[in-house]
Design a protein around this motif. Structure first.
Motif, PDB file in Angstrom:
ATOM      1  N   ARG A 268       0.815  -1.213   0.000  1.00 48.81           N
ATOM      2  CA  ARG A 268       0.000   0.000   0.000  1.00 48.81           C
ATOM      3  C   ARG A 268       0.854   1.272   0.000  1.00 48.81           C
ATOM      4  O   ARG A 268       0.346   2.360  -0.271  1.00 48.81           O
ATOM      5  N   TYR A 269       2.146   1.127   0.345  1.00 52.04           N
ATOM      6  CA  TYR A 269       3.026   2.295   0.344  1.00 52.04           C
ATOM      7  C   TYR A 269       3.768   2.458  -0.976  1.00 52.04           C
ATOM      8  O   TYR A 269       4.415   3.475  -1.202  1.00 52.04           O
ATOM      9  N   ARG A 270       3.706   1.456  -1.842  1.00 53.63           N
ATOM     10  CA  ARG A 270       4.486   1.521  -3.071  1.00 53.63           C
ATOM     11  C   ARG A 270       3.986   2.626  -3.998  1.00 53.63           C
ATOM     12  O   ARG A 270       4.763   3.267  -4.690  1.00 53.63           O
ATOM     13  N   THR A 271       2.669   2.841  -4.022  1.00 52.35           N
ATOM     14  CA  THR A 271       2.120   3.880  -4.886  1.00 52.35           C
ATOM     15  C   THR A 271       2.637   5.249  -4.478  1.00 52.35           C
ATOM     16  O   THR A 271       3.013   6.068  -5.325  1.00 52.35           O
ATOM     17  N   ARG A 272       2.691   5.495  -3.175  1.00 52.97           N
ATOM     18  CA  ARG A 272       3.181   6.785  -2.702  1.00 52.97           C
ATOM     19  C   ARG A 272       4.655   6.972  -3.058  1.00 52.97           C
ATOM     20  O   ARG A 272       5.071   8.047  -3.492  1.00 52.97           O
ATOM     21  N   ILE A 273       5.451   5.923  -2.881  1.00 55.11           N
ATOM     22  CA  ILE A 273       6.869   6.011  -3.221  1.00 55.11           C
ATOM     23  C   ILE A 273       7.040   6.237  -4.710  1.00 55.11           C
ATOM     24  O   ILE A 273       7.869   7.038  -5.150  1.00 55.11           O
ATOM     25  N   LEU A 274       6.235   5.538  -5.494  1.00 53.25           N
ATOM     26  CA  LEU A 274       6.333   5.657  -6.938  1.00 53.25           C
ATOM     27  C   LEU A 274       6.059   7.079  -7.402  1.00 53.25           C
ATOM     28  O   LEU A 274       6.807   7.657  -8.192  1.00 53.25           O
ATOM     29  N   ARG A 275       4.975   7.681  -6.890  1.00 50.80           N
ATOM     30  CA  ARG A 275       4.538   8.985  -7.390  1.00 50.80           C
ATOM     31  C   ARG A 275       5.313  10.139  -6.775  1.00 50.80           C
ATOM     32  O   ARG A 275       5.446  11.196  -7.397  1.00 50.80           O
ATOM     33  N   GLN A 276       5.820   9.970  -5.550  1.00 53.00           N
ATOM     34  CA  GLN A 276       6.453  11.081  -4.872  1.00 53.00           C
ATOM     35  C   GLN A 276       7.977  11.025  -4.885  1.00 53.00           C
ATOM     36  O   GLN A 276       8.618  12.032  -4.578  1.00 53.00           O
ATOM     37  N   ALA A 277       8.547   9.887  -5.213  1.00 55.40           N
ATOM     38  CA  ALA A 277      10.006   9.765  -5.155  1.00 55.40           C
ATOM     39  C   ALA A 277      10.606   9.241  -6.448  1.00 55.40           C
ATOM     40  O   ALA A 277      11.491   9.866  -7.028  1.00 55.40           O
ATOM     41  N   ILE A 278      10.121   8.112  -6.933  1.00 51.28           N
ATOM     42  CA  ILE A 278      10.777   7.462  -8.066  1.00 51.28           C
ATOM     43  C   ILE A 278      10.515   8.210  -9.367  1.00 51.28           C
ATOM     44  O   ILE A 278      11.439   8.540 -10.111  1.00 51.28           O
ATOM     45  N   LEU A 279       9.242   8.486  -9.667  1.00 48.05           N
ATOM     46  CA  LEU A 279       8.927   9.136 -10.934  1.00 48.05           C
ATOM     47  C   LEU A 279       9.497  10.555 -11.026  1.00 48.05           C
ATOM     48  O   LEU A 279      10.015  10.939 -12.075  1.00 48.05           O
ATOM     49  N   PRO A 280       9.439  11.370  -9.961  1.00 48.23           N
ATOM     50  CA  PRO A 280      10.103  12.676 -10.058  1.00 48.23           C
ATOM     51  C   PRO A 280      11.600  12.560 -10.312  1.00 48.23           C
ATOM     52  O   PRO A 280      12.167  13.376 -11.041  1.00 48.23           O
ATOM     53  N   ALA A 281      12.232  11.548  -9.730  1.00 48.47           N
ATOM     54  CA  ALA A 281      13.665  11.356  -9.981  1.00 48.47           C
ATOM     55  C   ALA A 281      13.914  10.968 -11.430  1.00 48.47           C
ATOM     56  O   ALA A 281      14.893  11.393 -12.049  1.00 48.47           O
ATOM     57  N   ALA A 282      13.031  10.160 -11.994  1.00 50.53           N
ATOM     58  CA  ALA A 282      13.210   9.712 -13.375  1.00 50.53           C
ATOM     59  C   ALA A 282      12.943  10.837 -14.369  1.00 50.53           C
ATOM     60  O   ALA A 282      13.565  10.904 -15.425  1.00 50.53           O
ATOM     61  N   THR A 283      12.012  11.729 -14.046  1.00 49.53           N
ATOM     62  CA  THR A 283      11.643  12.803 -14.976  1.00 49.53           C
ATOM     63  C   THR A 283      12.336  14.120 -14.651  1.00 49.53           C
ATOM     64  O   THR A 283      12.036  15.137 -15.269  1.00 49.53           O
ATOM     65  N   TYR A 284      13.274  14.112 -13.720  1.00 48.19           N
ATOM     66  CA  TYR A 284      13.955  15.343 -13.316  1.00 48.19           C
ATOM     67  C   TYR A 284      14.681  15.974 -14.516  1.00 48.19           C
ATOM     68  O   TYR A 284      15.470  15.320 -15.193  1.00 48.19           O
ATOM     69  N   GLY A 285      14.417  17.245 -14.755  1.00 49.24           N
ATOM     70  CA  GLY A 285      15.081  17.943 -15.846  1.00 49.24           C
ATOM     71  C   GLY A 285      14.659  17.499 -17.227  1.00 49.24           C
ATOM     72  O   GLY A 285      15.321  17.837 -18.217  1.00 49.24           O
ATOM     73  N   SER A 286      13.551  16.753 -17.330  1.00 49.75           N
ATOM     74  CA  SER A 286      13.172  16.213 -18.634  1.00 49.75           C
ATOM     75  C   SER A 286      12.689  17.290 -19.596  1.00 49.75           C
ATOM     76  O   SER A 286      12.655  17.063 -20.803  1.00 49.75           O
ATOM     77  N   HIS A 287      12.305  18.480 -19.097  1.00 50.41           N
ATOM     78  CA  HIS A 287      11.837  19.518 -20.000  1.00 50.41           C
ATOM     79  C   HIS A 287      12.972  20.147 -20.798  1.00 50.41           C
ATOM     80  O   HIS A 287      12.730  20.985 -21.663  1.00 50.41           O
ATOM     81  N   HIS A 288      14.208  19.738 -20.529  1.00 47.72           N
ATOM     82  CA  HIS A 288      15.330  20.233 -21.328  1.00 47.72           C
ATOM     83  C   HIS A 288      15.458  19.487 -22.649  1.00 47.72           C
ATOM     84  O   HIS A 288      16.131  19.961 -23.559  1.00 47.72           O
ATOM     85  N   HIS A 289      14.850  18.313 -22.756  1.00 48.06           N
ATOM     86  CA  HIS A 289      14.957  17.505 -23.969  1.00 48.06           C
ATOM     87  C   HIS A 289      13.630  16.775 -24.207  1.00 48.06           C
ATOM     88  O   HIS A 289      12.863  16.545 -23.275  1.00 48.06           O
ATOM     89  N   PRO A 290      13.349  16.387 -25.453  1.00 46.19           N
ATOM     90  CA  PRO A 290      12.110  15.632 -25.726  1.00 46.19           C
ATOM     91  C   PRO A 290      12.136  14.273 -25.024  1.00 46.19           C
ATOM     92  O   PRO A 290      13.194  13.744 -24.680  1.00 46.19           O
TER      93      PRO A 290
END
Length: 454
Positions: A268-290
């Motif tokens: 039940r905690y995996r969704t929170r970790i996914l949306r608040q920690a993992i995905l932001p880390a993966a998409t960090y700075g992504s607006h600099h490139h397509p």
């Protein structure tokens, strides 16, 4: 007793300091002074085409072992001058001076009491380092008023731009020379010699940068491509290889962190970790490139695990439909691209004394928009990211600030704020894709990041 004092002081002092930090972050975001903003503008200027009247030079310097080399005397004087809470600071500095001992088998050394340095993991360390560096940064800003200064913990960035390549490189070199004197002589902090870089936006700036580097004895590496805060900042021919490597590394690191945390925590905690920690880390700075198709597929798989139907035995299309646009990392990427462009337009409405020194002018935005419409190749960089986002979400940019969809819906960025922009993007994008759903396969619809939760 001392541990209790440190704990109670942290409880009393950290909340007001945190509130002040949040206020500074909000101001920096509105004024275009966040870390990475100068890099984004440099990329836009380099991609505006041969008609762009500006050259950009940026000095990247890293303080060598900044936390370990903080002199307690300088820190205490800076705290007194700036009104920093002296009681908690005194307790914190005393805790750093607790005796240490070296042990080799059965032999133990005498007490070793550190005379300098602060603990990087301390609750006060970031505030203490900022308290020490702030007066030097204010002095540097007054010495070099045309240079944009940004700092991320111990990484210092000095950015300037102008219509003359020689003059732009000279001003950047003067700022680097002044910063080295302020930090070395005034604070006893040194810059790492092997990490300093002289970043220029055009290849024809290499020779002026080399002359500046030699005459001022800066010992900086002259480059047209660099990595800053984990984001690939490239304007030269080598950017394709560097960007692919950085993208794969960031995605692999995020995936590895998620797997480790998923094993330790309950489902039940995996969704929170996914949306608040993992995905932001993966998409960090992504607006600099397509966004790359492989990244879209990987983010899709992670997002489905956090879907309300992620663990249910239902078709994959149902799981995808259960995701709202704001829960889809691909849509979050496209929204970040639009927001970054909108913020640069909003900066033109702020008072001149509150704008970033290197902000894009109306003329530069017009040149970038002209390049946006005249080029179909996506390539790399912020303009390619914006071009891809507009194509995927069904927008047409008539002007830098005014867009429309095939349904006749219009968006004027000068008449909307950040909060309303997020709501508008979800509503208009959902309507547009709802019209054309019969023309897309479910996988294609999800990869665009605009499948509505309803």
């Amino acid at each position: 007793m001392l541990l209790c004092a440190v704990g109670s002081s942290a409880c009393c002092v950290l909340p007001p300091l945190t509130r002040a930090r949040h206020a500074c972050v909000s101001y920096a975001q509105w004024a275009g002074r966040q870390a990475g903003d100068a890099m984004w503008r440099t990329q836009v200027r380099s991609q505006a085409g041969p008609d762009s009247p500006w050259y950009t030079a940026e000095i990247l310097q890293d303080l060598q072992k900044a936390y370990e080399h903080v002199d307690h005397r300088f820190l205490y004087r800076a705290a007194e001058a700036q009104g920093f809470p002296l009681g908690p600071l005194y307790v914190s500095l005393q805790s750093y001076k607790w005796p240490r001992r070296l042990r080799l088998r059965s032999q133990v050394s005498a007490d070793i009491r550190p005379g300098r340095g602060i603990a990087a993991g301390s609750a006060f360390a970031v505030f203490e380092l900022w308290c020490l560096l702030r007066p030097a940064l204010l002095t540097l800003s007054s010495i070099c008023p045309s240079v944009h200064i940004s700092i991320h913990v111990d990484d210092l960035y000095l950015t300037t731009h102008g219509a003359n390549a020689e003059d732009t490189c000279r001003r950047a070199g003067e700022a680097a020379e002044a910063s080295q004197k302020l930090f070395t002589e005034g604070l006893a902090l040194a810059f790492a010699k092997d990490k300093g870089q002289f970043l220029v936006s055009h290849d024809k700036m290499r020779e002026p940068a080399r002359r500046t580097n030699t005459s001022m004895q800066l010992a900086l590496e002259i480059v047209t491509a660099a990595k800053r805060l984990g984001v690939d900042h490239t304007v030269g021919a080598e950017r394709g290889r560097r960007t692919r490597h950085a993208r794969k590394t960031r995605r692999a690191n995020a995936k590895g962190r998620y797997k480790k945390l998923a094993k330790m925590l309950k489902p039940r905690y995996r969704t929170r970790i996914l949306r608040q920690a993992i995905l932001p880390a993966a998409t960090y700075g992504s607006h600099h490139h397509p966004i790359h198709p492989q990244d879209a597929k990987g983010w899709t798989a992670w997002a489905l695990q956090g879907s309300p139907l992620g663990r249910a035995a239902v078709p994959a299309s149902w799981k995808k439909a259960a995701l709202k646009p704001t829960q889809d990392p691909t849509f979050v990427h496209h929204r970040a691209v639009i927001r970054r462009w909108a913020h640069e337009i909003w900066h033109l409405k702020t008072p001149a004394n509150l704008r970033a020194k290197d902000h894009l002018t109306g003329r530069e935005l017009q040149l970038a928009h002209k390049r946006l419409k005249s080029t179909t190749d996506e390539g790399l960089g912020p303009m390619a990211a914006l071009r891809q986002t507009l194509r995927v979400l069904g927008w047409t940019a008539d002007q830098p600030h005014r867009w429309h969809t095939d349904l006749g819906q219009e968006l004027d960025l000068t008449k909307i704020d950040d909060a309303a922009l997020g709501v508008t993007l979800v509503e208009i994008t959902g309507d547009y894709m709802g019209m054309g759903m019969s023309n897309y396969a479910p996988d294609q619809l999800f990869l665009t990041g605009v499948v509505d939760g309803g």
